[in-house]
Design an enzyme around this catalytic site. Structure first.
Site, PDB file in Angstrom:
ATOM      1  N   CYS A  91       7.934  -1.321   8.067  1.00  0.00           N
ATOM      2  CA  CYS A  91       7.308  -1.431   6.858  1.00  0.00           C
ATOM      3  C   CYS A  91       8.005  -1.724   5.840  1.00  0.00           C
ATOM      4  O   CYS A  91       8.980  -1.127   5.656  1.00  0.00           O
ATOM      5  CB  CYS A  91       6.457   0.011   6.581  1.00  0.00           C
ATOM      6  SG  CYS A  91       5.508  -0.053   5.222  1.00  0.00           S
ATOM      7  N   ILE A 103       0.799  -1.127   0.035  1.00  0.00           N
ATOM      8  CA  ILE A 103      -0.087   0.123   0.086  1.00  0.00           C
ATOM      9  C   ILE A 103       0.796   1.263  -0.040  1.00  0.00           C
ATOM     10  O   ILE A 103       0.720   2.327  -0.761  1.00  0.00           O
ATOM     11  CB  ILE A 103      -1.157   0.033   1.178  1.00  0.00           C
ATOM     12  CG1 ILE A 103      -1.557  -1.064   1.230  1.00  0.00           C
ATOM     13  CG2 ILE A 103      -1.866   1.179   0.989  1.00  0.00           C
ATOM     14  CD1 ILE A 103      -2.611  -1.782   0.202  1.00  0.00           C
TER      15      ILE A 103
END
Lengths: 299, 271
Positions: free
Chosen positions: A129, A70
């Site tokens: 992340c 994302i």
């Protein structure tokens, strides 16, 4: 029956939370479930400024899991405070902010800003992340960096601080030890595993960013092992996650040493998952005569 | 129309019917008063068989509403839709919906639907719900005559159907967008104004939709695009199904499941 748990300074009325990036800021799910039932909500990862995110295709299903890239698309910390907190604070559930930075200073700045918002019960430092070019996982694979970011956020935020760990390290214990010695309240274990998938018709990677984070039941055994290892060797509370989709899975994570758990990808394919898992945990305790959820953890 | 639904439901329901209507094309029906009541054209639901080896639900737009019964037209593309096609009457599926913003209201009285393959699905529901005095034409692009489905269903709703096949085995031969262009050119010849009072609606493969959007721009038409997109949750939380939109200086990724699946064509950054 006592379901309340403590992750250092963070007190949750029950151990079932929802993982960052799988629950938005709660608005959409409030149309399907009662948010008051949840122990806490980890909101979509925040950055200092709004972030556009990665170009599509961003997700793909893989065996017993999914890949996502994302790229931290989010409204930014200011809009979170102005537009999302007023909604979330109507509910009796802990508001938990997942924070992301490219530099240590950015983490500090977000922490300082959120310290002024008493509704935010805890920060979860995302050092893992896999889908952004800078920051993220680059911090999370080096124990000195993990220590530095955690201790500097710690100094800026007076309530609970959790650090989310990447599974992509040779020694997870060193990472958890760095988090502990930096003064954090707990570790979140684990973030996604990096993976990829190919489209054999186009003869290209499926995801536009080539690689993505693997989540879902596929990663559960890996997550359990890492939780277990940290629990055996480091004295710090653990928020366990990675592929939890049933109450039985949640029990496994608690047995492995988690004080609380997060439901992630399961929210996508069963929007009622978190509520069902909480109910299932209670049934499990009843069945085996546990009065206190904290008795369940292996010593 | 055109707003995010107030009420979303999650239900586990027995399948009423799951019938093959052409090679790879199926219609699945469910009885759900709650969802049927609130659904409007262009909206979709996430479907997942209760016994399923796939993880994520799959999004299908509402094809038809008959009282309490909602039907979904779908085509076998991959593992998820193949599994769905094997669900028998009486077996249960999980469904959450209705989801997304549907088609927007328009004051124009002539509507042209441009569909590619299974992209035809939302237009039957739209035709069902259209006000009485709307003139409707479906330009239906299909591979060959074996896929020439739903003609009667649309005609029963006073929607004219023009098939366009790639191989010329049924209806007109060529690309569906060529047929639409021909029609628009004819319209221009028979009227004085350069403005054609028609609303375009399109759904199908992305390249076809892009071509329709270009036609809309060229002929100055309003055009609503319904996207087919791979989704994670359908609810707007996974951020997986985005499309690039004109919004601010650099554009912005908007969620097909929440801000869409219907967008105005000129809002999209066609890439």
């Amino acid at each position: 029956m006592n379901l309340s748990v403590e992750l250092g300074r963070l007190k949750l009325k029950n151990p079932v939370t929802v993982a960052s990036g799988t629950f938005g800021y709660g608005e959409e799910f409030s149309q399907l479930i009662d948010l008051n039932e949840l122990g806490g909500i980890f909101v979509k990862g925040l950055t200092l400024k709004p972030k556009k995110g990665n170009p599509p295709q961003r997700i793909v299903e893989t065996p017993s899991g999914m890949l996502n890239s994302i790229g931290l698309q989010n409204v930014g910390v200011e809009a979170f405070i102005q537009k999302k907190i007023p909604f979330l604070k109507k509910y009796n559930t802990a508001i938990l902010a997942n924070i992301n930075g490219v530099t240590v200073e950015e983490y500090e700045e977000i922490a300082e800003r959120l310290n002024a918002i008493p509704e935010v019960a805890a920060l979860e430092i995302n050092l893992s992340c896999p889908n952004v070019k800078e920051g993220g996982i680059h911090f999370g694979t080096n124990p000195d960096k993990v220590y530095e970011v955690t201790s500097r956020v710690r100094k800026k935020f007076s309530r609970a601080v959790l650090t989310k760990l990447s599974p992509h390290v040779t020694d997870i214990v060193a990472m958890a030890e760095a988090v502990r010695s930096a003064g954090a309240d707990a570790v979140s274990v684990i973030n996604t595993l990096i993976g990829m998938a190919f489209d054999i018709d186009r003869r290209k990677p499926v995801l536009k960013s080539i690689t993505g984070g693997l989540s879902g039941p596929a990663i559960k055994p890996v997550a359990l092992r890492l939780v277990y290892e940290i629990h055996s060797k480091v004295n710090i509370p653990i928020l366990g996650m990675g592929g939890i989709s049933t109450a039985e899975d949640a029990v496994e994570f608690i047995l492995a040493g988690s004080t609380a758990i997060s439901i992630g990808t399961a929210n996508f394919y069963d929007p009622l998952a978190a509520v069902k898992i909480l109910k299932g945990l209670k049934d499990y305790m009843k069945k085996f005569g546990f009065k206190n959820i904290n008795e369940l953890k292996l010593k | 129309m055109g707003k995010i639904p107030d009420l979303i439901f999650y239900q586990t329901l027995p399948v009423l019917k799951n019938e093959k209507i052409a090679d790879k094309f199926f219609i699945l029906s469910l009885q759900t008063a709650e969802m049927a009541r609130g659904a409007f054209p262009g909206q979709f639901a996430m479907l997942k068989p209760e016994r399923s080896s796939v993880l994520l639900g799959r999004p299908y737009s509402v094809y038809k509403r008959e009282g309490d019964i909602l039907s979904f037209l779908y085509k076998i593309y991959g593992k998820g839709s193949r599994e769905l096609s094997r669900v028998k009457s009486g077996e249960k599926i999980n469904i959450w919906g209705p989801l997304g913003k549907g088609f927007q209201e328009t004051s124009l009285r002539e509507w042209a639907f441009v569909a590619g393959g299974v992209g035809v699905a939302p237009f039957l529901f739209l035709a069902q719900e259209a006000p009485k005095n709307i003139s409707m034409t479906l330009y239906f692009g299909i591979k060959n005559k074996d896929q020439a489905i739903l003609q009667k269903e649309f005609e029963d709703l006073n929607c004219k159907v023009i098939f366009v096949t790639e191989d010329g085995s049924y209806g007109e031969k060529g690309w569906v967008t060529d047929a639409v262009k021909k029609f628009l050119d004819q319209k221009l010849k028979t009227q004085n104004s350069k403005l054609i009072p028609i609303e375009l609606f399109t759904c199908g493969p992305r390249l076809m939709e892009k071509a329709v959007a270009q036609l809309a721009q060229e002929y100055h038409l309003r055009c609503q695009v319904a996207f087919e997109e791979y989704m994670g949750c359908g609810l707007g939380t996974c951020m997986g199904c985005v499309v690039k939109c004109h919004n601010g200086k650099e554009g912005q990724y908007e969620r097909v499941c929440r801000e869409g699946p219907v967008f105005m064509a000129d809002h999209i950054v066609w890439e």
